[in-house]
Design an enzyme around this catalytic site. Structure first.
Site, PDB file in Angstrom:
ATOM      1  N   PRO A   1       0.816  -1.139  -0.170  1.00  0.00           N
ATOM      2  CA  PRO A   1       0.061   0.126   0.065  1.00  0.00           C
ATOM      3  C   PRO A   1       1.073   1.202  -0.125  1.00  0.00           C
ATOM      4  CG  PRO A   1      -0.037  -0.970   2.058  1.00  0.00           C
ATOM      5  CD  PRO A   1       0.593  -2.042   1.035  1.00  0.00           C
ATOM      6  N   ASN A   2       0.234   2.410  -0.681  1.00  0.00           N
ATOM      7  CA  ASN A   2       0.937   3.560  -0.783  1.00  0.00           C
ATOM      8  C   ASN A   2       2.141   3.932  -1.677  1.00  0.00           C
ATOM      9  OD1 ASN A   2      -1.249   4.789   1.012  1.00  0.00           O
ATOM     10  ND2 ASN A   2       0.060   3.667   2.562  1.00  0.00           N
TER      11      ASN A   2
ATOM     12  N   TYR B   1      11.126   8.925   1.102  1.00  0.00           N
ATOM     13  CA  TYR B   1      11.090   7.810   0.086  1.00  0.00           C
ATOM     14  C   TYR B   1      11.907   8.122  -1.101  1.00  0.00           C
ATOM     15  CZ  TYR B   1       7.994   5.537   3.358  1.00  0.00           C
ATOM     16  OH  TYR B   1       7.315   5.259   4.580  1.00  0.00           O
TER      17      TYR B   1
ATOM     18  N   HIS C   1       4.272  -4.356   9.440  1.00  0.00           N
ATOM     19  CA  HIS C   1       4.546  -4.102  10.913  1.00  0.00           C
ATOM     20  C   HIS C   1       3.241  -4.754  11.548  1.00  0.00           C
ATOM     21  CE1 HIS C   1       7.356  -1.571   9.675  1.00  0.00           C
ATOM     22  NE2 HIS C   1       6.271  -0.518   8.796  1.00  0.00           N
TER      23      HIS C   1
ATOM     24  N   ASP D   1       2.068 -15.488   7.328  1.00  0.00           N
ATOM     25  CA  ASP D   1       1.585 -16.911   7.229  1.00  0.00           C
ATOM     26  C   ASP D   1       1.729 -17.398   5.899  1.00  0.00           C
ATOM     27  OD1 ASP D   1       1.417 -17.735   9.934  1.00  0.00           O
ATOM     28  OD2 ASP D   1      -0.605 -17.774   9.880  1.00  0.00           O
TER      29      ASP D   1
ATOM     30  N   HIS E   1      12.550  -2.834   1.902  1.00  0.00           N
ATOM     31  CA  HIS E   1      12.049  -1.447   2.199  1.00  0.00           C
ATOM     32  C   HIS E   1      12.871  -0.521   1.564  1.00  0.00           C
ATOM     33  CE1 HIS E   1       9.093  -3.171   5.212  1.00  0.00           C
ATOM     34  NE2 HIS E   1       9.995  -3.823   5.531  1.00  0.00           N
TER      35      HIS E   1
ATOM     36  N   ARG F   1      13.665   4.725  12.222  1.00  0.00           N
ATOM     37  CA  ARG F   1      12.473   5.593  12.160  1.00  0.00           C
ATOM     38  C   ARG F   1      11.628   5.243  13.387  1.00  0.00           C
ATOM     39  NH1 ARG F   1       9.377   4.742   6.551  1.00  0.00           N
ATOM     40  NH2 ARG F   1       8.510   6.615   7.228  1.00  0.00           N
TER      41      ARG F   1
HETATM   42  C1  DQA Z   1       8.235   1.059   3.923  1.00  0.00           C
HETATM   43  C2  DQA Z   1       8.415   1.200   5.306  1.00  0.00           C
HETATM   44  C3  DQA Z   1       6.884   1.184   5.958  1.00  0.00           C
HETATM   45  O1  DQA Z   1       7.046   1.467   7.387  1.00  0.00           O
HETATM   46  C4  DQA Z   1       6.121   2.033   5.401  1.00  0.00           C
HETATM   47  O2  DQA Z   1       4.813   1.904   5.904  1.00  0.00           O
HETATM   48  C5  DQA Z   1       5.848   2.065   3.720  1.00  0.00           C
HETATM   49  C6  DQA Z   1       7.047   1.954   3.068  1.00  0.00           C
HETATM   50  C7  DQA Z   1       9.653   1.304   2.942  1.00  0.00           C
HETATM   51  O3  DQA Z   1       9.729   0.868   1.670  1.00  0.00           O
HETATM   52  O4  DQA Z   1      10.340   1.952   3.497  1.00  0.00           O
HETATM   53  O5  DQA Z   1       4.906   2.189   3.184  1.00  0.00           O
HETATM   54  O6  DQA Z   1       8.044  -0.250   3.427  1.00  0.00           O
END
Ligand code: DQA
Length: 145
Positions: free
Chosen positions: A9-10, A22, A80, A87, A100, A107
């Site tokens: 996500p995101n 990022y 997290h 699983d 990541h 962080r």
């Molecule tokens: C992430 C780190 C995660 O904590 C965060 O929720 C993300 C991106 C990363 O690629 O650094 O959406 O997975």
């Protein structure tokens, strides 16, 4: 060698989202870096992005029928919390490497735990798009062994 790259996500908002954390590369630009690195290492890659936890699980399962040799997985915030993704990572027969962009250990406290990483073969974090390329080098090493 065949591998899936699954973004959670995101991550579709990379390039506009929290630039100081990022970086300013879009998801397409990040995927281009991974594709380039993968080509040099001999990987045939398929890229996926979804905001949905269940779809990440289904994508992992679909790697079985697709005959992948491994998966690079950035579960984003699900890392997290998601015992269900953890699983699924345990359930598939191929290595899953958690990736990541940011160094989650540098962080907020809540980001420093990854329940999905507990199930992964290994984890690479903190190198921006290069985290994925480093994960491909590691995956190739594991597969060549
Ligand atoms: C992430 C780190 C995660 O904590 C965060 O929720 C993300 C991106 C990363 O690629 O650094 O959406 O997975």
């Amino acid at each position: 060698m065949k591998a899936f790259v699954i973004h959670g996500p995101n991550l579709n908002l990379l390039g506009t989202r929290e630039l100081s954390v990022y970086g300013d590369s879009s998801l397409d630009e990040v995927n281009a870096v991974i594709e380039e690195g993968g080509k040099e290492l001999g990987f045939e890659l398929s890229f996926w992005q979804t905001a949905r936890e269940g779809e990440i699980i289904e994508l992992l399962h679909s790697g079985i029928a697709a005959g992948v040799d491994g998966v690079l997985l950035n579960p984003a915030a699900y890392s997290h919390t998601s015992r269900a993704i953890a699983d699924a990572v345990r359930a598939v027969p191929f290595p899953v490497i958690e990736v990541h962009l940011s160094n989650i250990h540098a962080r907020e406290q809540w980001r420093r735990t990854s329940v999905t990483a507990e199930a992964a073969k290994g984890i690479v974090a903190g190198f921006g798009p290069h985290s994925y390329v480093a994960a491909l080098v590691a995956l190739k090493g594991v597969l060549d062994r």
